[in-house]
Motif scaffolding. Structure first.
Motif, short mmCIF file in Angstrom:
data_model
loop_
_atom_site.label_atom_id
_atom_site.label_comp_id
_atom_site.label_asym_id
_atom_site.label_seq_id
_atom_site.Cartn_x
_atom_site.Cartn_y
_atom_site.Cartn_z
N LYS A 130 30.59 24.57 59.52
CA LYS A 130 30.85 24.80 61.22
C LYS A 130 31.05 26.48 60.93
N LYS A 133 29.20 28.48 58.50
CA LYS A 133 28.06 29.03 58.96
C LYS A 133 28.04 29.97 60.25
N ASN A 138 21.35 32.71 61.40
CA ASN A 138 20.76 31.71 61.29
C ASN A 138 19.26 31.69 60.38
N LYS A 139 18.76 32.69 60.23
CA LYS A 139 18.31 32.84 59.30
C LYS A 139 18.37 32.50 57.76
N TRP A 141 21.70 31.32 56.80
CA TRP A 141 21.70 30.28 56.57
C TRP A 141 20.89 28.96 55.83
N ALA A 142 19.86 29.29 57.44
CA ALA A 142 18.88 28.30 56.91
C ALA A 142 18.09 28.77 55.33
#
Length: 190
Positions: A130, A133, A138-139, A141-142
């Motif tokens: 966590k 991340k 978010n993009k 990390w995804a």
């Protein structure tokens, strides 16, 4: 002039499937270099010469290594990832492994909440992931997680970053390299 049954038959040319043509080529190559065809088929991606020392001579044997598999394995083999990037990816893979796969079958010999027995608990791994991340949008990390954890093909993972088909693999690799560099720096891995 009457034609007999043999005169009217046409010769049908049987075409082989791509798999049959590949199998024929592999068998022919194996016979040509004196290596069983299964060794050729298993390692179409790389040929490594291994010198073997015999009593009075040096014999070179061809050993075939498959460098395929995951994008990360291919990038590591091609030296496209630095040592710090590889260390960051390995660190995240260790954290994901500590979480364990939540499968459909329960391991009755494992006590829930007891961790893996090596000093780490699942909660500590979740906390670390966590925190890591949180360093990224978010993009990014995804893409990193999809490529490194779930072995998603890099071109498919890169499709979230660019529309151009030629740039998708490069975009995914650049994103994985960037995220791995930041993880290595912030987590002081190297």
């Amino acid at each position: 002039m009457a034609r007999g049954p043999k005169a009217s038959t046409k010769i049908k040319r049987v075409q082989k499937s791509p798999a049959e043509r590949l199998a024929d080529a592999v068998t022919a190559k194996g016979e040509a270099i004196g290596v069983p065809a299964i060794q050729i088929a298993r390692g179409l991606h790389a040929v490594v010469n291994v010198p073997l020392r015999d009593a009075d001579r040096v014999v070179t044997e061809h050993t075939l290594i498959n460098r395929g598999g995951t994008p990360v394995a291919r990038w590591k083999a091609a030296k496209l990832l630095s040592d710090s990037q590889a260390a960051a990816i390995d660190h995240c893979e260790a954290l994901w492994a500590r979480l364990g796969g939540k499968g459909l079958v329960m391991d009755l010999s494992r006590i829930p909440g007891a961790g893996q027995g090596n000093g780490w608990s699942e909660q500590e791994a979740l906390d670390d992931l966590k925190r890591i991340k949180g360093y990224f949008p978010n993009k990014y990390w995804a893409v990193y997680e999809n490529v490194c954890r779930f072995d998603e093909p890099a071109g498919f993972a890169g499709s979230a970053l660019t529309e151009c088909r030629n740039d998708q693999v490069a975009a995914a690799r650049t994103t994985v390299q960037f995220v791995a560099d930041v993880i290595a720096m912030k987590e002081r891995l190297f």
